[in-house]
Design a protein around this motif. Structure first.
Motif, PDB file in Angstrom:
ATOM      1  N   PHE A  71       0.926  -1.167  -0.153  1.00 54.34           N
ATOM      2  CA  PHE A  71      -0.132   0.098  -0.073  1.00 54.34           C
ATOM      3  C   PHE A  71       1.018   1.417   0.045  1.00 54.34           C
ATOM      4  CE2 PHE A  71      -2.407  -3.231   2.403  1.00 54.34           C
ATOM      5  CZ  PHE A  71      -3.341  -3.450   1.773  1.00 54.34           C
ATOM      6  N   PRO A  72       0.439   2.247  -0.774  1.00 49.12           N
ATOM      7  CA  PRO A  72       1.260   3.530  -0.699  1.00 49.12           C
ATOM      8  C   PRO A  72       1.149   4.144   0.760  1.00 49.12           C
ATOM      9  CG  PRO A  72      -0.187   3.419  -2.671  1.00 49.12           C
ATOM     10  CD  PRO A  72      -0.522   2.261  -1.754  1.00 49.12           C
ATOM     11  N   ASP A  73       0.307   3.943   1.375  1.00 51.11           N
ATOM     12  CA  ASP A  73       0.046   4.346   2.753  1.00 51.11           C
ATOM     13  C   ASP A  73      -0.563   3.552   3.779  1.00 51.11           C
ATOM     14  OD1 ASP A  73       0.015   6.569   4.826  1.00 51.11           O
ATOM     15  OD2 ASP A  73      -2.028   6.936   4.158  1.00 51.11           O
ATOM     16  N   LEU A  74       0.134   3.063   4.741  1.00 56.57           N
ATOM     17  CA  LEU A  74      -0.788   2.182   5.926  1.00 56.57           C
ATOM     18  C   LEU A  74      -0.311   2.479   7.354  1.00 56.57           C
ATOM     19  CD1 LEU A  74      -2.395  -0.577   6.256  1.00 56.57           C
ATOM     20  CD2 LEU A  74      -0.316  -1.589   6.253  1.00 56.57           C
ATOM     21  N   ARG A  75      -1.505   2.762   7.988  1.00 56.03           N
ATOM     22  CA  ARG A  75      -1.193   2.882   9.306  1.00 56.03           C
ATOM     23  C   ARG A  75      -1.394   1.415   9.957  1.00 56.03           C
ATOM     24  NH1 ARG A  75      -4.073   7.570  13.364  1.00 56.03           N
ATOM     25  NH2 ARG A  75      -2.851   6.789  15.272  1.00 56.03           N
ATOM     26  N   ALA A  76      -0.433   0.927  10.521  1.00 54.04           N
ATOM     27  CA  ALA A  76      -0.532  -0.340  11.001  1.00 54.04           C
ATOM     28  C   ALA A  76      -0.212  -0.503  12.466  1.00 54.04           C
ATOM     29  CB  ALA A  76       0.185  -1.347  10.173  1.00 54.04           C
ATOM     30  N   GLU A 101     -19.952   7.757   6.275  1.00 61.17           N
ATOM     31  CA  GLU A 101     -18.984   7.975   7.373  1.00 61.17           C
ATOM     32  C   GLU A 101     -18.230   6.798   8.084  1.00 61.17           C
ATOM     33  OE1 GLU A 101     -16.970  10.056   9.736  1.00 61.17           O
ATOM     34  OE2 GLU A 101     -18.388  10.986   8.218  1.00 61.17           O
ATOM     35  N   ARG A 102     -18.715   5.743   8.187  1.00 55.76           N
ATOM     36  CA  ARG A 102     -18.206   4.569   8.652  1.00 55.76           C
ATOM     37  C   ARG A 102     -16.914   4.210   7.688  1.00 55.76           C
ATOM     38  NH1 ARG A 102     -23.236   2.222   9.958  1.00 55.76           N
ATOM     39  NH2 ARG A 102     -23.379   1.149   8.069  1.00 55.76           N
ATOM     40  N   ALA A 103     -17.220   4.423   6.455  1.00 59.28           N
ATOM     41  CA  ALA A 103     -15.950   4.150   5.497  1.00 59.28           C
ATOM     42  C   ALA A 103     -15.043   5.214   5.518  1.00 59.28           C
ATOM     43  CB  ALA A 103     -16.483   4.022   3.990  1.00 59.28           C
ATOM     44  N   ARG A 104     -15.387   6.504   5.553  1.00 54.87           N
ATOM     45  CA  ARG A 104     -14.499   7.494   5.785  1.00 54.87           C
ATOM     46  C   ARG A 104     -13.659   7.565   6.941  1.00 54.87           C
ATOM     47  NH1 ARG A 104     -14.657  11.180   1.968  1.00 54.87           N
ATOM     48  NH2 ARG A 104     -16.401  11.853   0.620  1.00 54.87           N
ATOM     49  N   ALA A 105     -14.144   7.235   8.091  1.00 55.06           N
ATOM     50  CA  ALA A 105     -13.592   7.112   9.490  1.00 55.06           C
ATOM     51  C   ALA A 105     -12.527   5.780   9.243  1.00 55.06           C
ATOM     52  CB  ALA A 105     -14.618   6.719  10.555  1.00 55.06           C
ATOM     53  N   ARG A 138      -9.536   7.277   7.441  1.00 58.71           N
ATOM     54  CA  ARG A 138      -8.843   8.174   8.116  1.00 58.71           C
ATOM     55  C   ARG A 138      -7.845   7.376   9.205  1.00 58.71           C
ATOM     56  NH1 ARG A 138     -13.678  10.969   8.395  1.00 58.71           N
ATOM     57  NH2 ARG A 138     -14.266  10.116  10.318  1.00 58.71           N
ATOM     58  N   ARG A 139      -8.168   6.194   9.558  1.00 61.76           N
ATOM     59  CA  ARG A 139      -7.477   5.490  10.441  1.00 61.76           C
ATOM     60  C   ARG A 139      -6.526   4.624   9.666  1.00 61.76           C
ATOM     61  NH1 ARG A 139      -4.292   3.617  13.070  1.00 61.76           N
ATOM     62  NH2 ARG A 139      -4.562   2.459  15.125  1.00 61.76           N
ATOM     63  N   ARG A 140      -6.923   3.876   8.642  1.00 60.82           N
ATOM     64  CA  ARG A 140      -6.004   2.906   8.102  1.00 60.82           C
ATOM     65  C   ARG A 140      -5.185   3.562   6.895  1.00 60.82           C
ATOM     66  NH1 ARG A 140      -4.720  -0.240  10.874  1.00 60.82           N
ATOM     67  NH2 ARG A 140      -6.349  -1.458  11.406  1.00 60.82           N
ATOM     68  N   PHE A 141      -5.748   4.336   6.428  1.00 56.04           N
ATOM     69  CA  PHE A 141      -5.005   4.922   5.141  1.00 56.04           C
ATOM     70  C   PHE A 141      -5.062   6.414   5.103  1.00 56.04           C
ATOM     71  CE2 PHE A 141      -7.040   0.932   3.636  1.00 56.04           C
ATOM     72  CZ  PHE A 141      -6.008   0.039   3.528  1.00 56.04           C
ATOM     73  N   LEU A 201      -5.753   8.932   2.214  1.00 57.80           N
ATOM     74  CA  LEU A 201      -7.086   8.724   1.616  1.00 57.80           C
ATOM     75  C   LEU A 201      -8.126   9.495   2.280  1.00 57.80           C
ATOM     76  CD1 LEU A 201      -6.818   5.203  -0.103  1.00 57.80           C
ATOM     77  CD2 LEU A 201      -6.200   7.586  -1.000  1.00 57.80           C
ATOM     78  N   ALA A 202      -7.999  10.111   3.531  1.00 59.40           N
ATOM     79  CA  ALA A 202      -9.024  10.763   4.426  1.00 59.40           C
ATOM     80  C   ALA A 202     -10.193  11.420   3.661  1.00 59.40           C
ATOM     81  CB  ALA A 202      -8.440  11.369   5.603  1.00 59.40           C
ATOM     82  N   GLN A 203      -9.697  12.436   2.658  1.00 60.51           N
ATOM     83  CA  GLN A 203     -10.519  13.431   1.871  1.00 60.51           C
ATOM     84  C   GLN A 203     -10.914  12.788   0.636  1.00 60.51           C
ATOM     85  OE1 GLN A 203     -11.593  15.811   3.534  1.00 60.51           O
ATOM     86  NE2 GLN A 203     -10.464  15.152   5.366  1.00 60.51           N
ATOM     87  N   ALA A 204     -10.699  11.479   0.162  1.00 65.69           N
ATOM     88  CA  ALA A 204     -11.133  11.215  -0.947  1.00 65.69           C
ATOM     89  C   ALA A 204     -12.635  10.925  -1.221  1.00 65.69           C
ATOM     90  CB  ALA A 204     -10.472   9.594  -1.211  1.00 65.69           C
ATOM     91  N   PRO A 205     -12.907  11.682  -2.346  1.00 64.93           N
ATOM     92  CA  PRO A 205     -14.532  11.567  -2.677  1.00 64.93           C
ATOM     93  C   PRO A 205     -15.034  10.369  -3.264  1.00 64.93           C
ATOM     94  CG  PRO A 205     -13.437  12.670  -4.465  1.00 64.93           C
ATOM     95  CD  PRO A 205     -12.274  12.088  -3.476  1.00 64.93           C
ATOM     96  N   VAL A 206     -16.384  10.166  -2.514  1.00 62.53           N
ATOM     97  CA  VAL A 206     -16.944   8.772  -2.927  1.00 62.53           C
ATOM     98  C   VAL A 206     -17.143   8.954  -4.539  1.00 62.53           C
ATOM     99  CG1 VAL A 206     -19.081   7.631  -3.028  1.00 62.53           C
ATOM    100  CG2 VAL A 206     -18.113   8.476  -0.888  1.00 62.53           C
ATOM    101  N   LEU A 207     -16.628   8.087  -5.311  1.00 61.62           N
ATOM    102  CA  LEU A 207     -16.839   8.052  -6.701  1.00 61.62           C
ATOM    103  C   LEU A 207     -17.904   7.253  -7.381  1.00 61.62           C
ATOM    104  CD1 LEU A 207     -15.639   8.819  -9.543  1.00 61.62           C
ATOM    105  CD2 LEU A 207     -14.125   6.651  -9.278  1.00 61.62           C
TER     106      LEU A 207
END
Length: 384
Positions: free
Chosen positions: A124-129, A288-292, A295-298, A301-307
């Motif tokens: 992953f380009p970005d991962l908080r583990a 909101e669950r998905a965005r949360a 924010r925590r894991r990647f 991507l916290a501000q990525a819009p729903v496509l």
């Protein structure tokens, strides 16, 4: 020639129809809409193929067999249906579900690897583990183009001689067991379509979320499941970014496939749902669950819009075990996929064809006995 009517052209019904036609059955496949229509559980853009099933070797082995089945289906269709991008499981505890899965896979010689959380940068380009105990890597897991795979399977079935009828079918109640007068059976091996009763040697009701409305006392609950895809940079695409599942957080997803965005969504059980008339709009709480989780894991991507978003449904049994059960002579219920059934379809069709041919009895776990609630198998539900 033995005859069968299969009701429901989702991935289970279409796969079974194809397999039976190839083995000499005269097959009629009935679907009230079209194969791959958006109301089907099978019609999500994607599902995951993975072999991890905790300590249950039966499902793990079937999924591994299904992988070969999907490859053969691709060859026949001449198009890519399965992106073998691999899958990373985010294990929060050292001895939980992922640990049991790893042990089961190793016992079955299904490739997997236990990695340190710091190895997440490989995938992953970005991962908080920082909250993870380890990563479980399945290199031969990946992402199925679900809706397209359903359409392709139904098309191959028709090309193999299956008669596809677009109509709404209902069970025919009453009759005699084994044709013996006075020996009552609750259903006939027949379906009613527009007032006409059609008989066959076998009738298989593979109608997914519609099953509990057609048959009494079927242990299936239908729930609304919102799926979300986010607009992300190209580095987050399949195959560069694999599929992932966080069992402890009831979250899963995968990199961008076909330009509809990176899937990142919840596996939490939704509200009761009517598959025919229920709303096709996702809930703000699900977004909101998905965005949360992003924010925590990647975090990047916290501000990525729903496509892209889509409403699917689970047809859940209390214990997440499927239903393969004869309710009257020649009348079979085939359902309760419980969110983990899609990936198994090619191999499961062969298994159920063997049941209908009398080569083996269905596993007792698939009966209509009392079910004890359990979430273990359903993890990553919509992935399948």
């Amino acid at each position: 020639m033995k005859s069968v009517i299969v009701v429901g052209a989702g991935i289970w019904g279409s796969s079974l129809a194809l397999r039976l036609a190839e083995t000499g059955w005269q097959v009629t496949l009935v679907e009230q809409h079209r194969p791959g229509h958006v109301r089907q559980s099978s019609a999500g853009e994607t599902r995951l193929l993975r072999c991890s099933h905790g300590d249950d070797a039966w499902y793990a082995q079937l999924a591994w067999q299904a992988r070969d089945g999907w490859r053969r289906l691709e060859e026949r269709a001449g198009e890519e249906l399965y992106h073998e991008a691999g899958m990373v499981w985010f294990a929060r505890t050292p001895d939980g579900w992922e640990h049991k899965s790893a042990q089961a896979l190793k016992n079955l010689d299904i490739p997997c690897e236990v990695l340190d959380p710091s190895d997440g940068g490989r995938f992953f380009p970005d991962l908080r583990a920082d909250d993870l105990s380890f990563l479980l890597w399945e290199p031969y897991a990946g992402v199925l183009r679900a809706r397209r795979a359903t359409q392709v399977t139904a098309g191959l079935a028709v090309a193999s001689g299956v008669r596809l009828v677009r109509a709404r079918a209902v069970p025919v109640r009453g009759g005699t067991a084994g044709g013996t007068a006075g020996d009552a059976a609750p259903y006939q091996a027949a379906v009613e379509i527009d007032g006409e009763v059609r008989h066959a040697d076998r009738v298989v009701w593979a109608c997914g979320a519609w099953l509990p409305a057609l048959f009494d006392d079927v242990p299936v609950t239908v729930t609304k499941q919102d799926t979300l895809h986010f607009a992300v940079p190209s580095a987050w695409s399949v195959p560069e970014t694999p599929a992932w599942v966080d069992h402890g957080a009831s979250a899963y997803g995968h990199g961008d496939v076909d330009g509809v965005g990176m899937k990142a969504t919840s596996d939490a059980e939704g509200e009761p749902y009517d598959p025919e008339h229920g709303s096709r709009e996702v809930d703000a709480a699900g977004v909101e669950r998905a965005r949360a989780y992003l924010r925590r894991r990647f975090p990047s991507l916290a501000q990525a819009p729903v496509l892209f978003s889509q409403v699917c449904q689970y047809a859940l049994t209390p214990d997440a075990e499927w239903i393969v059960n004869e309710v009257s002579p020649g009348v079979w219920l085939f359902g309760g996929d419980s969110g983990h059934g899609f990936k198994h379809a090619p191999a499961l069709a062969g298994y159920v064809a063997g049941v209908l041919d009398g080569h083996h009895a269905p596993e007792p776990r698939f009966g209509l006995h009392e079910r004890i609630p359990s979430r273990g198998l359903r993890t990553s539900g919509n992935v399948l």
